[in-house]
Design a protein around this motif. Structure first.
Motif, PDB file in Angstrom:
ATOM      1  N   VAL A  71       0.666  -0.837  -0.040  1.00  0.00           N
ATOM      2  CA  VAL A  71      -0.043  -0.154   0.056  1.00  0.00           C
ATOM      3  C   VAL A  71       0.958   1.302   0.005  1.00  0.00           C
ATOM      4  CG1 VAL A  71      -1.648   1.452   1.220  1.00  0.00           C
ATOM      5  CG2 VAL A  71      -1.936  -1.248   1.166  1.00  0.00           C
ATOM      6  N   GLN A  72       0.711   1.969  -0.898  1.00  0.00           N
ATOM      7  CA  GLN A  72       1.552   3.494  -1.171  1.00  0.00           C
ATOM      8  C   GLN A  72       1.091   4.251  -0.102  1.00  0.00           C
ATOM      9  OE1 GLN A  72       1.621   5.296  -4.712  1.00  0.00           O
ATOM     10  NE2 GLN A  72       3.478   6.021  -4.593  1.00  0.00           N
ATOM     11  N   LEU A  73       2.319   5.019   0.630  1.00  0.00           N
ATOM     12  CA  LEU A  73       2.136   5.936   1.522  1.00  0.00           C
ATOM     13  C   LEU A  73       1.811   7.217   0.689  1.00  0.00           C
ATOM     14  CD1 LEU A  73       5.178   5.270   3.770  1.00  0.00           C
ATOM     15  CD2 LEU A  73       2.803   4.185   3.919  1.00  0.00           C
ATOM     16  N   PHE A 103      12.561  11.449   4.862  1.00  0.00           N
ATOM     17  CA  PHE A 103      13.878  11.827   4.144  1.00  0.00           C
ATOM     18  C   PHE A 103      13.564  12.758   3.427  1.00  0.00           C
ATOM     19  CE2 PHE A 103      16.645   7.922   5.214  1.00  0.00           C
ATOM     20  CZ  PHE A 103      15.747   7.182   5.644  1.00  0.00           C
ATOM     21  N   ARG A 104      14.555  13.562   2.796  1.00  0.00           N
ATOM     22  CA  ARG A 104      14.215  14.718   1.728  1.00  0.00           C
ATOM     23  C   ARG A 104      15.478  14.688   0.558  1.00  0.00           C
ATOM     24  NH1 ARG A 104      15.493  19.816   5.611  1.00  0.00           N
ATOM     25  NH2 ARG A 104      17.708  19.713   5.844  1.00  0.00           N
ATOM     26  N   GLN A 105      15.047  15.156  -0.677  1.00  0.00           N
ATOM     27  CA  GLN A 105      16.203  14.941  -1.653  1.00  0.00           C
ATOM     28  C   GLN A 105      15.846  16.422  -2.227  1.00  0.00           C
ATOM     29  OE1 GLN A 105      15.886  11.847  -4.078  1.00  0.00           O
ATOM     30  NE2 GLN A 105      17.906  11.947  -5.043  1.00  0.00           N
ATOM     31  N   VAL A 156      12.183  17.710  -1.754  1.00  0.00           N
ATOM     32  CA  VAL A 156      10.948  16.915  -1.918  1.00  0.00           C
ATOM     33  C   VAL A 156      11.273  15.941  -0.600  1.00  0.00           C
ATOM     34  CG1 VAL A 156       9.829  15.194  -3.064  1.00  0.00           C
ATOM     35  CG2 VAL A 156      10.793  16.844  -4.288  1.00  0.00           C
ATOM     36  N   HIS A 157      10.141  15.948   0.204  1.00  0.00           N
ATOM     37  CA  HIS A 157      10.224  15.359   1.447  1.00  0.00           C
ATOM     38  C   HIS A 157       9.428  13.889   1.245  1.00  0.00           C
ATOM     39  CE1 HIS A 157      11.859  19.135   2.971  1.00  0.00           C
ATOM     40  NE2 HIS A 157      11.892  18.446   4.113  1.00  0.00           N
ATOM     41  N   GLN A 182       5.151   8.933  -2.281  1.00  0.00           N
ATOM     42  CA  GLN A 182       5.280   9.790  -3.608  1.00  0.00           C
ATOM     43  C   GLN A 182       6.247  11.162  -3.499  1.00  0.00           C
ATOM     44  OE1 GLN A 182       2.793  10.244  -1.916  1.00  0.00           O
ATOM     45  NE2 GLN A 182       1.692  12.188  -2.556  1.00  0.00           N
ATOM     46  N   GLY A 183       6.249  11.580  -2.190  1.00  0.00           N
ATOM     47  CA  GLY A 183       6.962  13.005  -1.841  1.00  0.00           C
ATOM     48  C   GLY A 183       6.068  14.146  -2.048  1.00  0.00           C
TER      49      GLY A 183
END
Length: 129
Positions: free
Chosen positions: A1-3, A36-38, A94-95, A121-122
Motif C-alpha cells: 500500500v503506497q504512502l 527523508f528529503r532530496q 521533496v520530502h 510519492q513525496g
C-alpha cells in the motif's frame, strides 16, 4: 500500500509547515517510520524517524534539523507527522515518508534509506529567503 505524503508548499524563511503521511487508513502498527528529503542534484537525506522499543518509542533527527523539526504519530496509528519550524532556504526539497515493514532497525540503521521498504510519492517544500 503506497504512502501518501501531503502538506508541502511554499513558505518564507522562519515559517512553519506540517507534513502528513498516511497509508489509506491502514494502521502502521509498530513499524519504524521515517522522513527523508532530496534536493535537486543531491542525495536523499535523512530527516527524522521513530522506532518502537519495549512499551515506548524513540525519535531520531538529522543534524541539520535537530531542534527545529518534530516527528510524531497520531494515536490511531494511521498518520505520521513532521512538524517543521524555523524553516530555512536549505530545507527546500521533496520530502518523503517511509515505512520499515520487514526490518526492525536499530539506532545505527534508522537513518539509512535501505532500512525502509515502503515509500510515499513525496511532497515539495520550498522555503524562500
Amino acid at each position: 500500500v503506497q504512502l501518501q505524503a501531503s502538506g508541502g508548499g511554499l513558505v518564507q524563511a522562519g515559517g512553519s509547515l506540517r507534513l502528513s503521511c498516511a497509508a489509506s487508513g491502514r494502521v502502521f502498527s509498530n513499524n519504524a517510520m521515517g522522513w527523508f528529503r532530496q534536493a535537486p542534484g543531491k542525495e536523499r537525506e535523512f530527516v527524522a524517524a521513530f522506532r518502537w522499543i519495549g512499551g515506548g518509542s524513540m525519535t531520531y533527527y538529522g543534524d541539520s534539523v535537530k531542534g527545529r523539526f518534530t516527528i510524531s504519530r497520531d494515536n490511531a496509528k494511521t498518520t505520521v507527522f513532521l512538524q517543521m519550524n524555523s524553516l530555512k532556504p536549505e530545507d527546500t526539497a521533496v520530502h518523503y515518508c517511509a515505512e520499515a515493514r520487514n526490518l526492525r532497525p536499530i539506532a545505527s540503521t534508522i537513518s539509512s534509506t535501505s532500512t525502509y521498504d515502503n515509500w510515499g510519492q513525496g511532497t515539495l517544500v520550498t522555503v524562500s529567503s
